[in-house]
Design an enzyme around this catalytic site. Structure first.
Site, PDB file in Angstrom:
ATOM      1  CG  HIS A 182      -3.294   0.679  -8.319  1.00  0.00           C
ATOM      2  ND1 HIS A 182      -4.621   0.572  -8.006  1.00  0.00           N
ATOM      3  CD2 HIS A 182      -2.756   1.534  -7.416  1.00  0.00           C
ATOM      4  CE1 HIS A 182      -4.874   1.346  -6.972  1.00  0.00           C
ATOM      5  NE2 HIS A 182      -3.767   1.930  -6.584  1.00  0.00           N
TER       6      HIS A 182
ATOM      7  CG  ASP B 194       3.044   5.011  -3.962  1.00  0.00           C
ATOM      8  OD1 ASP B 194       2.912   6.181  -3.623  1.00  0.00           O
ATOM      9  OD2 ASP B 194       2.297   4.095  -3.582  1.00  0.00           O
TER      10      ASP B 194
ATOM     11  CG  HIS C 181      -2.071   0.834   1.256  1.00  0.00           C
ATOM     12  ND1 HIS C 181      -2.439   1.630   0.207  1.00  0.00           N
ATOM     13  CD2 HIS C 181      -2.989   1.099   2.249  1.00  0.00           C
ATOM     14  CE1 HIS C 181      -3.513   2.339   0.548  1.00  0.00           C
ATOM     15  NE2 HIS C 181      -3.861   2.029   1.785  1.00  0.00           N
TER      16      HIS C 181
HETATM   17  N1  CMC Z   1       5.981  -6.873 -10.530  1.00  0.00           N
HETATM   18  C1  CMC Z   1       5.876  -8.060 -11.188  1.00  0.00           C
HETATM   19  N2  CMC Z   1       4.725  -8.733 -11.379  1.00  0.00           N
HETATM   20  C2  CMC Z   1       3.606  -8.197 -10.857  1.00  0.00           C
HETATM   21  C3  CMC Z   1       3.631  -6.969 -10.137  1.00  0.00           C
HETATM   22  C4  CMC Z   1       4.872  -6.302  -9.994  1.00  0.00           C
HETATM   23  N3  CMC Z   1       4.939  -5.133  -9.341  1.00  0.00           N
HETATM   24  N4  CMC Z   1       2.380  -6.679  -9.718  1.00  0.00           N
HETATM   25  C5  CMC Z   1       1.608  -7.682 -10.147  1.00  0.00           C
HETATM   26  N5  CMC Z   1       2.335  -8.590 -10.845  1.00  0.00           N
HETATM   27  C6  CMC Z   1       1.837  -9.778 -11.550  1.00  0.00           C
HETATM   28  C7  CMC Z   1       1.476 -10.907 -10.606  1.00  0.00           C
HETATM   29  O1  CMC Z   1       2.559 -11.779 -10.405  1.00  0.00           O
HETATM   30  C8  CMC Z   1       0.342 -11.573 -11.353  1.00  0.00           C
HETATM   31  O2  CMC Z   1       0.896 -12.329 -12.422  1.00  0.00           O
HETATM   32  P1  CMC Z   1       0.154 -13.689 -12.928  1.00  0.00           P
HETATM   33  O3  CMC Z   1      -1.185 -13.254 -13.408  1.00  0.00           O
HETATM   34  O4  CMC Z   1       1.038 -14.196 -13.992  1.00  0.00           O
HETATM   35  O5  CMC Z   1       0.091 -14.585 -11.726  1.00  0.00           O
HETATM   36  C9  CMC Z   1      -0.398 -10.393 -11.997  1.00  0.00           C
HETATM   37  O6  CMC Z   1       0.605  -9.385 -12.190  1.00  0.00           O
HETATM   38  C10 CMC Z   1      -1.545  -9.825 -11.152  1.00  0.00           C
HETATM   39  O7  CMC Z   1      -1.030  -9.573  -9.848  1.00  0.00           O
HETATM   40  P2  CMC Z   1      -1.929  -9.546  -8.534  1.00  0.00           P
HETATM   41  O8  CMC Z   1      -1.037  -9.756  -7.362  1.00  0.00           O
HETATM   42  O9  CMC Z   1      -3.103 -10.454  -8.707  1.00  0.00           O
HETATM   43  O10 CMC Z   1      -2.445  -8.066  -8.545  1.00  0.00           O
HETATM   44  P3  CMC Z   1      -3.129  -7.329  -7.338  1.00  0.00           P
HETATM   45  O11 CMC Z   1      -4.155  -6.436  -7.932  1.00  0.00           O
HETATM   46  O12 CMC Z   1      -3.575  -8.257  -6.287  1.00  0.00           O
HETATM   47  O13 CMC Z   1      -1.901  -6.489  -6.713  1.00  0.00           O
HETATM   48  C11 CMC Z   1      -0.417  -4.739  -6.184  1.00  0.00           C
HETATM   49  C12 CMC Z   1      -1.752  -5.139  -6.846  1.00  0.00           C
HETATM   50  C13 CMC Z   1      -0.331  -3.208  -6.168  1.00  0.00           C
HETATM   51  C14 CMC Z   1      -0.395  -5.218  -4.727  1.00  0.00           C
HETATM   52  C15 CMC Z   1       0.741  -5.361  -6.993  1.00  0.00           C
HETATM   53  O14 CMC Z   1       0.714  -4.930  -8.334  1.00  0.00           O
HETATM   54  C16 CMC Z   1       2.104  -5.064  -6.371  1.00  0.00           C
HETATM   55  O15 CMC Z   1       2.533  -5.801  -5.467  1.00  0.00           O
HETATM   56  N6  CMC Z   1       2.814  -3.973  -6.860  1.00  0.00           N
HETATM   57  C17 CMC Z   1       4.046  -3.557  -6.263  1.00  0.00           C
HETATM   58  C18 CMC Z   1       3.763  -2.771  -4.998  1.00  0.00           C
HETATM   59  C19 CMC Z   1       3.261  -1.382  -5.312  1.00  0.00           C
HETATM   60  O16 CMC Z   1       3.814  -0.663  -6.129  1.00  0.00           O
HETATM   61  N7  CMC Z   1       2.177  -0.994  -4.599  1.00  0.00           N
HETATM   62  C20 CMC Z   1       1.635   0.381  -4.684  1.00  0.00           C
HETATM   63  C21 CMC Z   1       0.269   0.449  -5.172  1.00  0.00           C
HETATM   64  S1  CMC Z   1      -0.179   2.154  -5.519  1.00  0.00           S
HETATM   65  C22 CMC Z   1      -0.345   2.853  -3.982  1.00  0.00           C
HETATM   66  C23 CMC Z   1      -1.650   2.645  -3.343  1.00  0.00           C
HETATM   67  O17 CMC Z   1      -2.681   3.031  -3.934  1.00  0.00           O
HETATM   68  O18 CMC Z   1      -1.643   2.134  -2.210  1.00  0.00           O
END
Ligand code: CMC
Length: 425
Positions: free
Chosen positions: A307, A365, A266
């Protein structure tokens, strides 16, 4: 009343269940499942991805189209034409202020920027190397020990004063956390400065030297606060609402939101971006880290990318990128090695099939981390800045809930543990 309905049939329940379907002003319809519990059924939705926990009039996001509206106004227009305090007013009151209302609001916030002098003694109880978010959770919660005159959550006036106090004091506390960590004296706020100028003053000036604040950097700070001001029912806002649903006071609720924001998935992401850039270390290592991000066996993720809601682009990131370019030019930092890694990473990731297919774009971010680093704000303080910016959103949601017909938040579960069993004889 709902015009539409959903019909649910469940094995073992004779009659079909008719569920009302409500239409919002924008966005998907919602199925009202509240009657299910009376039929002995719960819905199952880990991560709340399909659950609307509340009705709200504050912020609308369309993640596929990259749209973010506060009270109907697009974030790009607010970033361009408005400023942080005006956006705070908009979030809290539902409408943009008239010039007179704005003047009064800005002046009220300025008059609440100092914290109780005794609060400054709390800092001595923390180690100087404590994480700033740990201190923020403590001191923001402690505000409830100082402002007994505004803790009646059912009194509109009390809620307004608490909102003003929180918005006004967050930058003061954030700067105090920083000054404490480096052993410098706390700087009192200055009411002749704007909100973001004042923050930079309390951060970087000392009693021995009052340096001039760059208008470009002050504008960048204002934008960072503005672009973080609200983001509908995210993890920290939902935490504030849940804490608030118990009747807890606003300072305690915002402290709960700060704790939820701390995590790297987050608000902690902006800090994680900088740690990742340091870990990459050199442009020659980028390909290796991109390969790690794609490897399902490796937990590494590219921080600042992706995101939960935006699967196309993050509209805040677009504006933030422009500010990032302005700040780097102002500071003559285009050649900074870490920033060069960031820019190369951004280019590769936005052209790479893996990231494009999954809708993983640089998020707000990614750029805010780079800007804050360039301004000279230490990495550990990044999430504190996010918390400062997010405060009006948290309060607006808390206030919306308290002003409505709300119930204590109490999710249920799918129990998969043991059946009843007897303690061994
Ligand atoms: N790097 C590499 N792969 C990724 C990433 C990443 N940053 N984010 C998602 N993926 C992949 C993930 O492995 C999955 O692949 P597959 O479909 O092949 O299994 C796919 O993309 C979907 O990922 P998810 O985990 O289901 O996506 P989510 O919506 O649950 O997670 C997230 C969203 C923000 C937690 C995630 O993208 C992440 O961990 N990003 C890095 C941390 C980050 O920058 N967070 C800040 C968010 S913006 C600030 C806020 O609003 O709080």
């Amino acid at each position: 009343m709902a015009d539409k309905k959903a019909i649910l049939t469940v094995d073992g329940i004779k009659e079909s269940l008719e569920l009302p379907v409500y239409e919002g002003t924008l966005g998907p319809d919602v199925v009202d499942v509240r009657s299910l519990t009376g039929k002995g059924l719960f819905t199952y939705d880990p991560g709340f991805v399909s659950t609307a926990a509340t009705e709200s009039k504050i912020t609308y996001i369309d993640g596929d189209a990259g749209v973010l509206l506060h009270r109907g106004y697009p974030i790009e227009q607010l970033a361009e034409k408005s400023d942080y305090l005006e956006t705070c007013y908009l979030l809290l009151h539902g409408e943009l202020p008239s010039p007179a209302e704005k003047e009064t609001f800005v002046s009220t916030i300025k008059n609440h920027t100092m914290v109780h002098e005794q609060l400054s003694h709390f800092f001595n109880g923390f180690r100087r190397d404590a994480h700033p978010m740990a201190i923020m959770c403590g001191v923001v919660s402690a505000l409830s020990a100082f402002y007994h005159d505004s803790l009646d959550i059912h009194d509109d006036k009390h809620r307004v004063i608490s909102a003003h106090r929180l918005i006004a004091k967050m930058p003061t506390l954030a700067a105090m956390v920083y000054k404490y960590s480096i052993g410098q004296p706390f700087m009192y706020p200055r009411n002749d400065l704007s909100y973001s100028e004042n923050f930079l003053h309390m951060m970087f000036n000392t009693p021995c030297e009052d340096r001039e604040i760059s208008p470009i950097l002050a504008k960048a700070m204002d934008r960072i606060f503005l672009l973080h001001a609200d983001h509908e029912q995210n993890a920290s806002t939902s935490t504030v609402r849940l804490a608030g649903s118990t009747g807890a006071n606003p300072f305690a609720c915002i402290a709960a939101g700060i704790a939820a924001l701390w995590g790297p998935a987050h608000g902690g992401a902006n800090e994680a971006v900088l740690h990742m850039l340091a870990e990459i270390g050199d442009e020659s290592n980028i390909d290796k880290f991109i390969a790690r991000a794609k490897d399902k066996e490796d937990p590494f993720r590219l921080m600042g990318f992706g995101h939960r809601v935006y699967k196309n682009f993050d509209p805040r990131a677009k504006v933030m990128k422009q500010t990032c370019d302005e700040v780097l030019a102002e500071l003559g930092m285009e050649d900074d090695p870490m920033l060069k890694i960031a820019m190369k990473l951004e280019k590769i990731a936005t052209e790479d099939e893996y990231f494009i297919k999954r809708g993983l774009y640089p998020n707000v971010d990614f750029y805010s981390g780079i800007i804050l680093k360039a301004i000279g704000i230490p990495t550990e303080l990044f999430t504190v800045i996010f918390a400062t910016g997010r405060t009006p959103g948290w309060i607006a949601h808390w206030n919306e809930m308290i002003s409505s017909d709300y119930r204590i938040g109490r999710p249920r579960q799918l129990y998969t543990g043991h059946q009843r069993r007897d303690y061994p004889a």
